[in-house]
Design a protein around this motif. Sequence first.
Motif, PDB file in Angstrom:
ATOM      1  N   ALA A 276       4.776   6.788  14.038  1.00 51.00           N
ATOM      2  CA  ALA A 276       4.442   7.666  12.914  1.00 51.00           C
ATOM      3  C   ALA A 276       3.155   7.202  12.228  1.00 51.00           C
ATOM      4  O   ALA A 276       2.289   8.020  11.885  1.00 51.00           O
ATOM      5  CB  ALA A 276       5.592   7.707  11.909  1.00 51.00           C
ATOM      6  N   TYR A 277       3.011   5.891  12.041  1.00 48.90           N
ATOM      7  CA  TYR A 277       1.799   5.371  11.407  1.00 48.90           C
ATOM      8  C   TYR A 277       0.584   5.608  12.297  1.00 48.90           C
ATOM      9  O   TYR A 277      -0.479   6.017  11.818  1.00 48.90           O
ATOM     10  CB  TYR A 277       1.933   3.881  11.087  1.00 48.90           C
ATOM     11  CG  TYR A 277       0.635   3.297  10.597  1.00 48.90           C
ATOM     12  CD1 TYR A 277       0.105   3.678   9.367  1.00 48.90           C
ATOM     13  CD2 TYR A 277      -0.091   2.418  11.378  1.00 48.90           C
ATOM     14  CE1 TYR A 277      -1.106   3.176   8.927  1.00 48.90           C
ATOM     15  CE2 TYR A 277      -1.297   1.907  10.941  1.00 48.90           C
ATOM     16  CZ  TYR A 277      -1.806   2.288   9.710  1.00 48.90           C
ATOM     17  OH  TYR A 277      -3.005   1.791   9.286  1.00 48.90           O
TER      18      TYR A 277
ATOM     19  N   ARG B   7      -4.905  17.020   9.534  1.00 48.27           N
ATOM     20  CA  ARG B   7      -5.247  15.832   8.745  1.00 48.27           C
ATOM     21  C   ARG B   7      -4.081  15.410   7.875  1.00 48.27           C
ATOM     22  O   ARG B   7      -3.263  16.217   7.465  1.00 48.27           O
ATOM     23  CB  ARG B   7      -6.440  16.119   7.838  1.00 48.27           C
ATOM     24  CG  ARG B   7      -7.731  16.204   8.563  1.00 48.27           C
ATOM     25  CD  ARG B   7      -8.877  16.315   7.576  1.00 48.27           C
ATOM     26  NE  ARG B   7     -10.038  16.822   8.274  1.00 48.27           N
ATOM     27  CZ  ARG B   7     -10.898  17.687   7.762  1.00 48.27           C
ATOM     28  NH1 ARG B   7     -10.731  18.133   6.538  1.00 48.27           N
ATOM     29  NH2 ARG B   7     -11.914  18.103   8.461  1.00 48.27           N
ATOM     30  N   VAL B   8      -4.014  14.123   7.609  1.00 50.13           N
ATOM     31  CA  VAL B   8      -3.033  13.613   6.658  1.00 50.13           C
ATOM     32  C   VAL B   8      -3.790  13.054   5.464  1.00 50.13           C
ATOM     33  O   VAL B   8      -4.946  12.659   5.563  1.00 50.13           O
ATOM     34  CB  VAL B   8      -2.130  12.513   7.272  1.00 50.13           C
ATOM     35  CG1 VAL B   8      -1.297  13.059   8.411  1.00 50.13           C
ATOM     36  CG2 VAL B   8      -2.937  11.320   7.723  1.00 50.13           C
ATOM     37  N   THR B   9      -3.118  13.018   4.349  1.00 49.18           N
ATOM     38  CA  THR B   9      -3.739  12.461   3.147  1.00 49.18           C
ATOM     39  C   THR B   9      -3.647  10.938   3.192  1.00 49.18           C
ATOM     40  O   THR B   9      -2.798  10.385   3.904  1.00 49.18           O
ATOM     41  CB  THR B   9      -3.031  12.972   1.883  1.00 49.18           C
ATOM     42  OG1 THR B   9      -1.697  12.463   1.871  1.00 49.18           O
ATOM     43  CG2 THR B   9      -3.018  14.487   1.816  1.00 49.18           C
ATOM     44  N   PRO B  10      -4.492  10.264   2.434  1.00 54.29           N
ATOM     45  CA  PRO B  10      -4.379   8.802   2.361  1.00 54.29           C
ATOM     46  C   PRO B  10      -2.982   8.379   1.885  1.00 54.29           C
ATOM     47  O   PRO B  10      -2.453   7.355   2.335  1.00 54.29           O
ATOM     48  CB  PRO B  10      -5.456   8.415   1.350  1.00 54.29           C
ATOM     49  CG  PRO B  10      -6.472   9.501   1.463  1.00 54.29           C
ATOM     50  CD  PRO B  10      -5.675  10.751   1.727  1.00 54.29           C
ATOM     51  N   ARG B  11      -2.389   9.158   1.014  1.00 54.58           N
ATOM     52  CA  ARG B  11      -1.045   8.833   0.512  1.00 54.58           C
ATOM     53  C   ARG B  11      -0.016   8.895   1.646  1.00 54.58           C
ATOM     54  O   ARG B  11       0.854   8.027   1.751  1.00 54.58           O
ATOM     55  CB  ARG B  11      -0.642   9.794  -0.598  1.00 54.58           C
ATOM     56  CG  ARG B  11       0.741   9.514  -1.150  1.00 54.58           C
ATOM     57  CD  ARG B  11       1.069  10.426  -2.275  1.00 54.58           C
ATOM     58  NE  ARG B  11       0.310   9.972  -3.430  1.00 54.58           N
ATOM     59  CZ  ARG B  11       0.233  10.615  -4.573  1.00 54.58           C
ATOM     60  NH1 ARG B  11       0.852  11.750  -4.741  1.00 54.58           N
ATOM     61  NH2 ARG B  11      -0.477  10.136  -5.563  1.00 54.58           N
ATOM     62  N   GLU B  12      -0.123   9.906   2.513  1.00 53.79           N
ATOM     63  CA  GLU B  12       0.802  10.025   3.649  1.00 53.79           C
ATOM     64  C   GLU B  12       0.621   8.875   4.635  1.00 53.79           C
ATOM     65  O   GLU B  12       1.585   8.326   5.150  1.00 53.79           O
ATOM     66  CB  GLU B  12       0.597  11.358   4.366  1.00 53.79           C
ATOM     67  CG  GLU B  12       1.044  12.558   3.568  1.00 53.79           C
ATOM     68  CD  GLU B  12       0.624  13.870   4.202  1.00 53.79           C
ATOM     69  OE1 GLU B  12       1.475  14.771   4.255  1.00 53.79           O
ATOM     70  OE2 GLU B  12      -0.553  13.992   4.634  1.00 53.79           O
ATOM     71  N   GLU B  13      -0.631   8.506   4.869  1.00 55.03           N
ATOM     72  CA  GLU B  13      -0.904   7.376   5.755  1.00 55.03           C
ATOM     73  C   GLU B  13      -0.347   6.086   5.163  1.00 55.03           C
ATOM     74  O   GLU B  13       0.270   5.279   5.864  1.00 55.03           O
ATOM     75  CB  GLU B  13      -2.408   7.232   6.002  1.00 55.03           C
ATOM     76  CG  GLU B  13      -2.728   6.123   6.972  1.00 55.03           C
ATOM     77  CD  GLU B  13      -4.216   5.944   7.224  1.00 55.03           C
ATOM     78  OE1 GLU B  13      -4.556   5.020   7.958  1.00 55.03           O
ATOM     79  OE2 GLU B  13      -5.023   6.724   6.688  1.00 55.03           O
TER      80      GLU B  13
ATOM     81  N   PHE C  45       2.541   3.551   6.649  1.00 51.64           N
ATOM     82  CA  PHE C  45       2.305   2.113   6.789  1.00 51.64           C
ATOM     83  C   PHE C  45       3.375   1.318   6.067  1.00 51.64           C
ATOM     84  O   PHE C  45       3.897   0.330   6.593  1.00 51.64           O
ATOM     85  CB  PHE C  45       0.925   1.742   6.264  1.00 51.64           C
ATOM     86  CG  PHE C  45       0.646   0.270   6.365  1.00 51.64           C
ATOM     87  CD1 PHE C  45       0.296  -0.292   7.584  1.00 51.64           C
ATOM     88  CD2 PHE C  45       0.746  -0.550   5.253  1.00 51.64           C
ATOM     89  CE1 PHE C  45       0.052  -1.655   7.684  1.00 51.64           C
ATOM     90  CE2 PHE C  45       0.504  -1.904   5.350  1.00 51.64           C
ATOM     91  CZ  PHE C  45       0.157  -2.462   6.565  1.00 51.64           C
ATOM     92  N   ASP C  46       3.730   1.743   4.852  1.00 53.53           N
ATOM     93  CA  ASP C  46       4.762   1.050   4.083  1.00 53.53           C
ATOM     94  C   ASP C  46       6.110   1.082   4.798  1.00 53.53           C
ATOM     95  O   ASP C  46       6.848   0.093   4.799  1.00 53.53           O
ATOM     96  CB  ASP C  46       4.893   1.649   2.688  1.00 53.53           C
ATOM     97  CG  ASP C  46       3.679   1.366   1.812  1.00 53.53           C
ATOM     98  OD1 ASP C  46       2.891   0.441   2.140  1.00 53.53           O
ATOM     99  OD2 ASP C  46       3.502   2.086   0.802  1.00 53.53           O
TER     100      ASP C  46
ATOM    101  N   HIS D  22       8.185  -2.155   6.121  1.00 53.11           N
ATOM    102  CA  HIS D  22       9.578  -2.363   5.736  1.00 53.11           C
ATOM    103  C   HIS D  22      10.462  -2.546   6.977  1.00 53.11           C
ATOM    104  O   HIS D  22      11.324  -3.434   7.011  1.00 53.11           O
ATOM    105  CB  HIS D  22      10.069  -1.188   4.890  1.00 53.11           C
ATOM    106  CG  HIS D  22      11.478  -1.320   4.451  1.00 53.11           C
ATOM    107  ND1 HIS D  22      11.885  -2.250   3.516  1.00 53.11           N
ATOM    108  CD2 HIS D  22      12.586  -0.651   4.832  1.00 53.11           C
ATOM    109  CE1 HIS D  22      13.188  -2.142   3.341  1.00 53.11           C
ATOM    110  NE2 HIS D  22      13.636  -1.178   4.128  1.00 53.11           N
ATOM    111  N   ALA D  23      10.253  -1.736   7.996  1.00 52.25           N
ATOM    112  CA  ALA D  23      11.037  -1.852   9.228  1.00 52.25           C
ATOM    113  C   ALA D  23      10.808  -3.209   9.890  1.00 52.25           C
ATOM    114  O   ALA D  23      11.746  -3.831  10.400  1.00 52.25           O
ATOM    115  CB  ALA D  23      10.689  -0.722  10.186  1.00 52.25           C
ATOM    116  N   ILE D  24       9.567  -3.690   9.867  1.00 50.54           N
ATOM    117  CA  ILE D  24       9.262  -5.003  10.441  1.00 50.54           C
ATOM    118  C   ILE D  24       9.949  -6.103   9.643  1.00 50.54           C
ATOM    119  O   ILE D  24      10.501  -7.045  10.221  1.00 50.54           O
ATOM    120  CB  ILE D  24       7.731  -5.225  10.511  1.00 50.54           C
ATOM    121  CG1 ILE D  24       7.126  -4.302  11.567  1.00 50.54           C
ATOM    122  CG2 ILE D  24       7.401  -6.689  10.815  1.00 50.54           C
ATOM    123  CD1 ILE D  24       5.625  -4.259  11.558  1.00 50.54           C
TER     124      ILE D  24
END
Length: 65
Positions: A11-12, A27-33, A37-38, A42-44
Amino acid sequence: MIQQVLACFDAYARAHGTRDSILPASRVTPREEQRAFDELRHAIELLRGTTEEDDSPSGRPDRGR
């Protein structure tokens, strides 16, 4: 747990790859990106916590002893 990390990474990677797309609809927004990433981070962290518990002889996280 590994499946979750892989799904979040995918997804990231998609969000990051479409950040500069020439097609406005993809396009995705910086907030979506950042959210993708967050979620990956968290999964890691969850995977690392599980791995640390598995490595500990008592089944509890190792406290450096």
